[in-house]
Design a protein around this motif. Structure first.
Motif, PDB file in Angstrom:
ATOM      1  N   LEU A 278       0.797  -1.224   0.000  1.00 54.41           N
ATOM      2  CA  LEU A 278       0.000   0.000   0.000  1.00 54.41           C
ATOM      3  C   LEU A 278       0.830   1.276   0.000  1.00 54.41           C
ATOM      4  O   LEU A 278       0.413   2.290  -0.578  1.00 54.41           O
ATOM      5  N   VAL A 279       1.988   1.250   0.639  1.00 56.32           N
ATOM      6  CA  VAL A 279       2.794   2.473   0.774  1.00 56.32           C
ATOM      7  C   VAL A 279       3.875   2.553  -0.290  1.00 56.32           C
ATOM      8  O   VAL A 279       4.038   3.593  -0.949  1.00 56.32           O
ATOM      9  N   THR A 280       4.634   1.461  -0.472  1.00 54.24           N
ATOM     10  CA  THR A 280       5.763   1.498  -1.409  1.00 54.24           C
ATOM     11  C   THR A 280       5.366   1.947  -2.811  1.00 54.24           C
ATOM     12  O   THR A 280       6.027   2.815  -3.393  1.00 54.24           O
ATOM     13  N   PRO A 281       4.285   1.413  -3.412  1.00 48.53           N
ATOM     14  CA  PRO A 281       3.937   1.839  -4.774  1.00 48.53           C
ATOM     15  C   PRO A 281       3.010   3.063  -4.813  1.00 48.53           C
ATOM     16  O   PRO A 281       2.546   3.439  -5.897  1.00 48.53           O
ATOM     17  N   SER A 282       2.734   3.665  -3.673  1.00 53.83           N
ATOM     18  CA  SER A 282       1.780   4.771  -3.629  1.00 53.83           C
ATOM     19  C   SER A 282       2.379   6.033  -4.265  1.00 53.83           C
ATOM     20  O   SER A 282       3.598   6.154  -4.408  1.00 53.83           O
ATOM     21  N   PRO A 283       1.527   6.987  -4.635  1.00 55.56           N
ATOM     22  CA  PRO A 283       2.027   8.240  -5.223  1.00 55.56           C
ATOM     23  C   PRO A 283       2.569   9.230  -4.195  1.00 55.56           C
ATOM     24  O   PRO A 283       2.883  10.380  -4.561  1.00 55.56           O
ATOM     25  N   LEU A 284       2.688   8.821  -2.958  1.00 56.49           N
ATOM     26  CA  LEU A 284       3.242   9.711  -1.937  1.00 56.49           C
ATOM     27  C   LEU A 284       4.668  10.106  -2.296  1.00 56.49           C
ATOM     28  O   LEU A 284       5.393   9.330  -2.948  1.00 56.49           O
ATOM     29  N   PRO A 285       5.117  11.275  -1.849  1.00 56.06           N
ATOM     30  CA  PRO A 285       6.519  11.654  -2.066  1.00 56.06           C
ATOM     31  C   PRO A 285       7.454  10.630  -1.428  1.00 56.06           C
ATOM     32  O   PRO A 285       7.100   9.970  -0.451  1.00 56.06           O
TER      33      PRO A 285
END
Length: 330
Positions: A278-285
């Protein structure tokens, strides 16, 4: 023996035991002691009656009373929620804390191997050529490495990652029965895989992509693997140096304690899998994704240190075995 006289003399004892058994959840300390004493006494009465009387009603009554008293004396269990809380506040963290030198050593050694091998791959075109063709390497660094984290739906990917990492951790624990020697091979393979990929990404100028994708979940994931390896190595070493205890006793205690690690890491690796999906491929910076990974790692280490140190001070070992239920005998 006059069975009627025997019954007349001992009926008050039987009635008192029956009364205590019925009130077993609200007994005071002295009443608990009385319950145990009467259980032993009535057990003797039952033995006498069985050998001296053919009255099935009397034998049945005493047998039922003794069985219920035995259950009251030996059958008490802590509520499930209390056992659950104890596992997460004592059993798992204390085993992890007591083995910290082992899994820190595994972490340092694996990191050193991965960095050294990665630097060798990054700086040697000959090694890169041995790893794969230029087209294969280009496909890896430009597409495959990043696409791996988003190629599948998050739910199925998290499950896949969880199962894979749990298998690696399970291998580390299972191999402890072979003095832990195969664990070193598992750690070496893992370090070489990370080193090769990191070296190829660095040679292509994509170190930022590599660390930006592997750090969020990798910190907690690798810590879990190192913890499993450290606990397994400690168990293997116990066979060589059991300390002041008999070897069989030391191995049994450490073997039971390592069960706590296996169970606890199921949850830790599940959390790591969620971060990876959920976090690693997310569009978050990148800084946000790495920050989440650092927070998860810090929370886990703080949890182990706080609860583990407290449990050690209380004399806990993480041994899952409880004192066996012993029925008092006449």
């Amino acid at each position: 023996m006059d069975i009627d006289a025997f019954v007349t003399v001992h009926r008050p004892t039987w009635d008192r035991l029956d009364q205590l058994v019925r009130r077993r959840r609200s007994l005071r300390g002295e009443e608990v002691d009385e319950l145990v004493e009467l259980y032993e006494r009535v057990s003797t009465h039952l033995s006498i009656v069985r050998s001296s009387s053919r009255d099935p009603l009397l034998v049945g009554r005493l047998s039922s009373l003794v069985a219920r008293a035995r259950s009251a004396v030996t059958g008490a269990h802590a509520p499930l929620w209390r056992e659950f809380a104890r596992f997460w506040t004592v059993s798992f963290p204390v085993v992890a804390y007591r083995a910290w030198r082992w899994w820190l050593g595994a972490a340092v050694a694996s990191t050193a191997v991965a960095v050294a091998f990665g630097a060798w791959v990054a700086g040697s075109p000959e090694v890169q050529a041995a790893v794969g063709t230029p087209e294969e390497i280009r496909q890896l660094v430009e597409h495959d490495f990043a696409d791996y984290y988003s190629a599948n739906p998050a739910g199925s990917f998290a499950t896949q990652v969880w199962v894979n990492n749990a298998w690696v951790a399970a291998q580390c624990i299972a191999f402890s029965i072979l003095l832990g020697l195969p664990i070193l091979y598992v750690l070496l393979q893992n370090a070489l895989n990370v080193g090769v990929t990191g070296g190829l990404m660095a040679a292509a100028g994509k170190s930022d992509v590599f660390f930006g994708l592997i750090t969020p979940h990798g910190l907690l994931e690798l810590t879990a693997v190192f913890l499993a390896a450290g606990a397994g190595l400690k168990l293997g070493w116990t066979a060589v140096d059991p300390g002041h205890r008999p070897r069989g006793q030391a191995l049994a205690e450490q073997g039971r304690a390592i069960v706590s690690v296996a169970l606890g890491l199921v949850a830790v690796l599940f959390l790591s899998g969620l971060i990876e999906a959920l976090v690693t491929p997310s569009p978050l910076p990148t800084w946000a994704r790495i920050g989440i990974g650092v927070l998860a790692e810090a929370a886990f280490l703080g949890y182990v240190v706080y609860f583990g140190r407290r449990a050690v001070r209380q004399g806990e070992t993480g041994d899952v075995e409880r004192a066996p239920d012993v029925a008092p005998a006449a």
